[in-house]
Scaffold this motif. Structure first.
Motif, short mmCIF file in Angstrom:
data_model
loop_
_atom_site.label_atom_id
_atom_site.label_comp_id
_atom_site.label_asym_id
_atom_site.label_seq_id
_atom_site.Cartn_x
_atom_site.Cartn_y
_atom_site.Cartn_z
N THR A 330 34.17 38.46 31.95
CA THR A 330 35.03 39.09 32.94
C THR A 330 35.95 38.03 33.55
OG1 THR A 330 33.27 40.66 33.46
CG2 THR A 330 35.05 40.47 35.05
N PRO A 331 37.26 38.31 33.62
CA PRO A 331 38.21 37.30 34.14
C PRO A 331 38.14 37.20 35.67
CG PRO A 331 39.39 39.31 33.59
CD PRO A 331 37.97 39.54 33.18
N LEU A 332 37.01 36.84 36.19
CA LEU A 332 36.82 36.67 37.62
C LEU A 332 36.20 35.30 37.88
CD1 LEU A 332 35.40 40.19 38.58
CD2 LEU A 332 37.75 39.37 38.87
N TYR A 333 36.22 34.90 39.14
CA TYR A 333 35.68 33.60 39.52
C TYR A 333 34.68 33.78 40.66
CZ TYR A 333 39.66 31.75 36.91
OH TYR A 333 40.57 31.47 35.92
N PRO A 334 33.67 32.95 40.70
CA PRO A 334 32.74 33.01 41.84
C PRO A 334 33.50 32.82 43.15
CG PRO A 334 31.83 31.64 40.10
CD PRO A 334 33.24 31.96 39.69
#
Length: 349
Positions: A330-334
């Motif tokens: 998924t193209p997300l970041y913490p």
């Protein structure tokens, strides 16, 4: 002419007023929002706000002891293995102490080896010679005594000389006994309690070395898991404090799979069912939604943590935290915020 001037001026003032009012009135333009608002994904749903985090949860690396940072081996974004060096502290004093403790171990080992090798083969002949010398002296003293006692005429010898010969025999016997005992003691080797004391001293020296090695190991901060460096806030030359810090020295986590920590208001907690399906969208962009997989509930309602992190804000809401798993890659970041739509009915798939 003057009677027409005032009505003309009044008409002109009225026209200017109408023009000014029309010009300053804001025009209403029907514009589309920059991003579409979220839409309901389920007929019966709960709304929640979540924060993306590592699947291992975000691990704040800290120190058991404070110290001066001499080396930083990683940077933000690096992937690390379990046990890989993250950063090191100044350990010069411990290395000097280690050399001293290792010298003490070598000394204790040499002392124990000397005791275990006792007696030396070269020490036996001199001791044996002393026994033979004492035996010869005893035989000589006995011969002298027999000669004195063989005289029949008591007037030929003095009583004092006879007693002196007898005492000489007793002294020779004592010297022979002492030499024989010394030889037996030498052949018996080291006394067992002395060996036990030497072994205990060696063990103590080795334990002191192990303690210094343990302290040295604490100067090398390593990764507790295999993961990715999320933040690195430590630099060579800085003094790193021990304990829980407001700003972690290094933030670490497993990011191959990301989790979403959702905060469900305590008023809606009774409507939530474990295993309920959910979808999430990035805050401010409802057009991109991601299916979420239920992981677990943390069954303790806690005060809501404001995402701004301002400690002066008052918190009067309590929330139930639910963990969901995001799809792979998924193209997300913490740390990103997401809006959740949770089905209030139990998932049937």
């Amino acid at each position: 002419m003057l009677k027409y001037l005032m009505p003309v001026l009044a008409v002109m003032a009225l026209g200017f007023s109408l023009f000014s009012v029309r010009r300053m009135t804001p025009s209403v333009v029907m514009a589309q929002p920059p991003s579409p608002p979220p839409v309901a994904a389920y007929a019966n749903q709960l709304g929640a706000v979540g924060l993306v985090e590592a699947s291992s949860e975000n691990i704040a690396i800290s120190l058991p002891v404070p110290g001066l940072v001499t080396r930083v081996a990683v940077a933000a974004g690096d992937r690390v293995r379990k046990g890989q060096l993250l950063f090191a502290l100044d350990d010069r004093d411990l290395r000097a102490e280690l050399a001293l403790r290792q010298t003490a171990v070598s000394l204790a080992q040499a002392k124990l080896a000397r005791l275990e090798a006792s007696p030396r083969p070269e020490e036996i002949p001199p001791a044996q010679a002393r026994v033979e010398e004492a035996l010869a002296q005893l035989e000589d003293a006995k011969v002298q005594l027999r000669l004195m006692e063989s005289v029949k005429d008591p007037r030929a010898i003095r009583q004092e000389d006879l007693l002196r010969r007898r005492r000489a025999v007793e002294q020779a016997e004592a010297r022979l006994a002492q030499a024989s005992s010394s030889l037996a003691l030498l052949k018996a080797g080291t006394w067992r309690p002395d060996l036990e004391i030497a072994r205990a001293e060696l063990k103590q020296s080795q334990a002191q070395v192990d303690r210094v090695l343990s302290d040295l190991a604490r100067m090398q901060v390593t990764s507790p898991i295999e993961g990715q460096i999320l933040q690195c806030k430590v630099r060579p030359g800085e003094y790193a404090q021990a304990g829980v810090l407001a700003q972690p020295l290094i933030l670490l986590g497993q990011t191959e799979t990301l989790h979403l920590r959702a905060d469900i208001d305590e008023k809606d907690a009774s409507r939530f069912t474990a295993g309920a399906a959910a979808t999430g969208s990035v805050r401010g962009d409802a057009s991109k939604t991601f299916p979420l997989s239920f992981v677990r509930i943390e069954p303790y309602v806690i005060p809501k943590r404001n995402l701004t992190g301002d400690s002066t804000e008052r918190v009067d809401t309590r929330v139930l935290q639910v963990i969901y798993r995001l799809p792979e890659k998924t193209p997300l970041y913490p740390g990103q915020q997401m809006d959740l739509s949770i089905n209030s009915q139990k998932e049937t798939r």
